[in-house]
Design a protein around this motif. Structure first.
Motif, PDB file in Angstrom:
ATOM      1  N   ALA A   1      51.460  50.713  75.679  1.00  0.00           N
ATOM      2  CA  ALA A   1      52.620  49.823  75.613  1.00  0.00           C
ATOM      3  C   ALA A   1      52.772  49.003  76.891  1.00  0.00           C
ATOM      4  N   ILE A   2      52.495  49.618  78.052  1.00  0.00           N
ATOM      5  CA  ILE A   2      52.549  48.857  79.311  1.00  0.00           C
ATOM      6  C   ILE A   2      51.485  47.769  79.309  1.00  0.00           C
ATOM      7  N   ALA A   3      50.290  48.113  78.846  1.00  0.00           N
ATOM      8  CA  ALA A   3      49.203  47.121  78.783  1.00  0.00           C
ATOM      9  C   ALA A   3      49.571  45.980  77.835  1.00  0.00           C
ATOM     10  N   ALA A   4      50.209  46.323  76.694  1.00  0.00           N
ATOM     11  CA  ALA A   4      50.627  45.292  75.743  1.00  0.00           C
ATOM     12  C   ALA A   4      51.690  44.383  76.366  1.00  0.00           C
ATOM     13  N   THR A   5      52.622  44.987  77.100  1.00  0.00           N
ATOM     14  CA  THR A   5      53.663  44.208  77.770  1.00  0.00           C
ATOM     15  C   THR A   5      53.049  43.259  78.791  1.00  0.00           C
ATOM     16  N   GLN A   6      52.075  43.751  79.534  1.00  0.00           N
ATOM     17  CA  GLN A   6      51.400  42.888  80.505  1.00  0.00           C
ATOM     18  C   GLN A   6      50.654  41.755  79.805  1.00  0.00           C
ATOM     19  N   GLU A   7      49.983  42.062  78.710  1.00  0.00           N
ATOM     20  CA  GLU A   7      49.224  41.052  77.974  1.00  0.00           C
ATOM     21  C   GLU A   7      50.122  39.909  77.511  1.00  0.00           C
ATOM     22  N   LEU A   8      51.370  40.237  77.171  1.00  0.00           N
ATOM     23  CA  LEU A   8      52.304  39.233  76.672  1.00  0.00           C
ATOM     24  C   LEU A   8      53.169  38.636  77.780  1.00  0.00           C
ATOM     25  N   GLY A   9      52.862  38.968  79.018  1.00  0.00           N
ATOM     26  CA  GLY A   9      53.609  38.395  80.136  1.00  0.00           C
ATOM     27  C   GLY A   9      55.010  38.946  80.271  1.00  0.00           C
ATOM     28  N   GLY A  10      55.232  40.175  79.799  1.00  0.00           N
ATOM     29  CA  GLY A  10      56.558  40.780  79.881  1.00  0.00           C
ATOM     30  C   GLY A  10      57.041  40.880  81.324  1.00  0.00           C
ATOM     31  N   GLN A  11      58.296  40.530  81.544  1.00  0.00           N
ATOM     32  CA  GLN A  11      58.833  40.520  82.896  1.00  0.00           C
ATOM     33  C   GLN A  11      59.400  41.876  83.318  1.00  0.00           C
ATOM     34  N   ASN A  12      59.516  42.798  82.359  1.00  0.00           N
ATOM     35  CA  ASN A  12      60.022  44.142  82.629  1.00  0.00           C
ATOM     36  C   ASN A  12      59.392  45.115  81.630  1.00  0.00           C
ATOM     37  N   TYR A  13      59.505  46.397  81.952  1.00  0.00           N
ATOM     38  CA  TYR A  13      59.129  47.441  80.999  1.00  0.00           C
ATOM     39  C   TYR A  13      60.218  48.504  81.051  1.00  0.00           C
ATOM     40  N   VAL A  14      60.750  48.878  79.877  1.00  0.00           N
ATOM     41  CA  VAL A  14      61.892  49.790  79.810  1.00  0.00           C
ATOM     42  C   VAL A  14      61.475  51.184  79.348  1.00  0.00           C
ATOM     43  N   PHE A  15      62.093  52.193  79.968  1.00  0.00           N
ATOM     44  CA  PHE A  15      61.972  53.577  79.523  1.00  0.00           C
ATOM     45  C   PHE A  15      63.343  54.027  79.034  1.00  0.00           C
ATOM     46  N   TRP A  16      63.438  54.325  77.729  1.00  0.00           N
ATOM     47  CA  TRP A  16      64.656  54.919  77.198  1.00  0.00           C
ATOM     48  C   TRP A  16      64.340  56.365  76.859  1.00  0.00           C
ATOM     49  N   GLY A  17      65.163  57.276  77.377  1.00  0.00           N
ATOM     50  CA  GLY A  17      64.881  58.698  77.233  1.00  0.00           C
ATOM     51  C   GLY A  17      64.807  59.178  75.809  1.00  0.00           C
ATOM     52  N   GLY A  18      65.608  58.588  74.941  1.00  0.00           N
ATOM     53  CA  GLY A  18      65.572  59.014  73.544  1.00  0.00           C
ATOM     54  C   GLY A  18      65.856  60.491  73.397  1.00  0.00           C
ATOM     55  N   ARG A  19      64.810  61.266  73.295  1.00  0.00           N
ATOM     56  CA  ARG A  19      64.967  62.710  73.112  1.00  0.00           C
ATOM     57  C   ARG A  19      64.618  63.499  74.379  1.00  0.00           C
ATOM     58  N   GLU A  20      64.703  62.838  75.528  1.00  0.00           N
ATOM     59  CA  GLU A  20      64.420  63.532  76.790  1.00  0.00           C
ATOM     60  C   GLU A  20      65.671  64.278  77.248  1.00  0.00           C
ATOM     61  N   GLY A  21      65.844  65.440  76.680  1.00  0.00           N
ATOM     62  CA  GLY A  21      66.991  66.278  76.968  1.00  0.00           C
ATOM     63  C   GLY A  21      66.827  67.592  76.221  1.00  0.00           C
ATOM     64  N   TYR A  22      67.921  68.322  76.031  1.00  0.00           N
ATOM     65  CA  TYR A  22      67.785  69.592  75.341  1.00  0.00           C
ATOM     66  C   TYR A  22      69.049  69.894  74.542  1.00  0.00           C
ATOM     67  N   GLU A  23      68.897  70.820  73.588  1.00  0.00           N
ATOM     68  CA  GLU A  23      70.018  71.246  72.754  1.00  0.00           C
ATOM     69  C   GLU A  23      70.641  72.539  73.268  1.00  0.00           C
ATOM     70  N   THR A  24      69.814  73.467  73.755  1.00  0.00           N
ATOM     71  CA  THR A  24      70.313  74.747  74.234  1.00  0.00           C
ATOM     72  C   THR A  24      69.435  75.246  75.375  1.00  0.00           C
ATOM     73  N   LEU A  25      70.050  75.902  76.350  1.00  0.00           N
ATOM     74  CA  LEU A  25      69.294  76.489  77.465  1.00  0.00           C
ATOM     75  C   LEU A  25      68.555  77.758  77.056  1.00  0.00           C
TER      76      LEU A  25
END
Length: 437
Positions: A174-198
């Protein structure tokens, strides 16, 4: 050539506040100068590929409602090419300079990772041709690391290394694709980067994994010469109960703890701010105070609903307060205002996509103009200067310069006695804002 939006014959243009044309701008005059820059340069509007062209109007209680001619082909790749064509027709007719996408928005997932990469490569080539033809640019790209079942327990924080590696490989593409298209930024959204229970979670290890993931991304960007800005988008709850990127303060703390602060800025979303129990302007100001405000997703939530409704912005107070913070921060640099918003399920005709975006663009244009007028008047800046004027005194200045002590403060109190209460004048300032709106 197939026409997907026949209701708009030409480009949407500015017609002024008195216009009765629902497919014209009343306030967004992209060439109008505001504080030394055009409205277009200040606002840098972008269309979100996912909500605008991929959302079908379904919800947990009902099926899709939207009729989308670009999804009528049997083959997923044919649909993807048609969707891309429809998207660029929309961008040009709306007269926006930028768009944003997830990798799986642009190209469908294949049966294997290699096929997914091939699909993305073909659609990137097609989007590149359309960018050259239209002049529309990529504001940012990102990878969808939350929809596929493999990411049920996250990507960078997944307890299974195989899934971690799969996510890392997907982001590499995805970073390579963004670079290929001249993207000025690349975003990371955590989405499921977390937890439900310890009960089943090693919290510290998962955060260590996420940091290692980000460091690898930084190294890869340097390796391929990607000069775009990396952005992290905070979001609380939904879909994971305890998200590691809960709000701006949590993300900044994480970046400082893992020596990543110099490599990332933040992409602030209005609806995510309110879900975290903050105002939109609070999150913008918090990011800006650390010099880390990078880009903005503009939408709004519904105060009566407790989830991410992603509605188009229509609140002048919200856009004014947001633009006050953005202007105070010196703008958003390579970032932009991305409409991470979707029309309501009952707004199922393609023309409704134009109504939503036109209204949002006009609302932010008015917010910009009002914020600029407030700044030029100087009323807020003057009030704040007076309110904090005591900090210009030698004893106070020594505290900020880290040249004071508790004993010195005690000496000051013994010499000066009880402080005099001073009003914050909140109601007065709210009335002042109303005079500009």
């Amino acid at each position: 050539m197939t026409i997907y939006f026949p209701e708009v014959k030409e480009t949407v243009i500015y017609e002024g506040p008195k216009s009765k044309n629902p497919l014209a701008f009343r306030w967004y005059d992209k060439d109008k100068m505001v504080l030394g820059k055009t409205m277009e340069e200040h606002l840098r509007f972008a269309v979100a590929y996912w909500h605008t062209f991929k959302s079908e109007g379904g919800d947990p209680f009902g099926n899709a409602t939207m009729s989308q001619a670009w999804k009528t082909y049997g083959d997923p790749m044919d649909n993807a090419f048609a969707t891309c064509d429809a998207a660029f027709e929309f961008f040009t007719k709306l007269s926006v300079p930028f768009y944003c996408f997830h990798d799986r928005d642009l190209a469908p997932e294949g049966d294997t990772f290699s096929q997914s990469c091939s699909n993305l490569e073909k659609l990137v080539a097609h989007a590149g041709k359309l960018q050259k033809q239209t002049g529309v640019k990529l504001l940012w790209g990102t990878a969808n690391l939350f929809s596929h079942p493999r990411y049920a327990h996250g990507a960078g924080t997944n307890p299974d290394f195989h899934v971690f590696a799969y996510g890392a490989a997907q982001v590499k593409q995805a970073i390579a694709a963004t670079q290929e298209l001249g993207g000025q930024n690349y975003v990371f959204w955590g989405g499921r980067e977390g937890y439900e229970t310890l009960l089943n979670t090693r919290l510290k290890q998962e955060q260590d994994q996420m940091a290692a993931f980000f460091h690898m991304c930084v190294e890869y960007a340097q390796e391929i010469g990607f000069t775009g800005q990396f952005l992290i988008e905070p979001k609380p709850k939904e879909p994971t109960k305890h998200q590691y990127d809960f709000d701006t303060a949590a993300v900044l703390n994480f970046l400082r703890a893992y020596d990543l602060l110099d490599h990332f800025k933040l992409n602030i979303e209005a609806n995510h701010a309110t879900l975290a129990g903050h105002s939109f302007e609070h999150e913008l100001a918090t990011a800006a105070s650390a010099g880390r405000l990078g880009s903005v997703d503009v939408n709004r939530g519904d105060s009566l609903l407790g989830w991410d409704t992603d509605q188009f912005p229509t609140d002048l107070y919200s856009t004014t307060f947001a633009m006050l913070e953005i202007l105070a921060a010196g703008g958003i640099g390579s970032g932009g205002l991305n409409f991470d918003a979707k029309v309501r399920r009952s707004s199922h005709e393609t023309v409704d996509l134009f109504h939503g975006h036109i209204g949002g663009m006009d609302t932010f244009a008015r917010g910009l103009a009002i914020a600029a007028a407030i700044i030029e008047d100087g009323v807020l800046a003057g009030f704040r200067e007076k309110r904090y004027s005591s900090w210009n005194e030698p004893a106070a200045a020594a505290v900020l310069a880290k040249g004071s002590s508790l004993a010195a403060c005690e000496e000051f109190v013994l010499a000066n006695g009880e402080p005099t209460m001073k009003s914050g004048r909140q109601e007065y300032l709210e009335n002042v804002i109303n005079t500009f709106i």
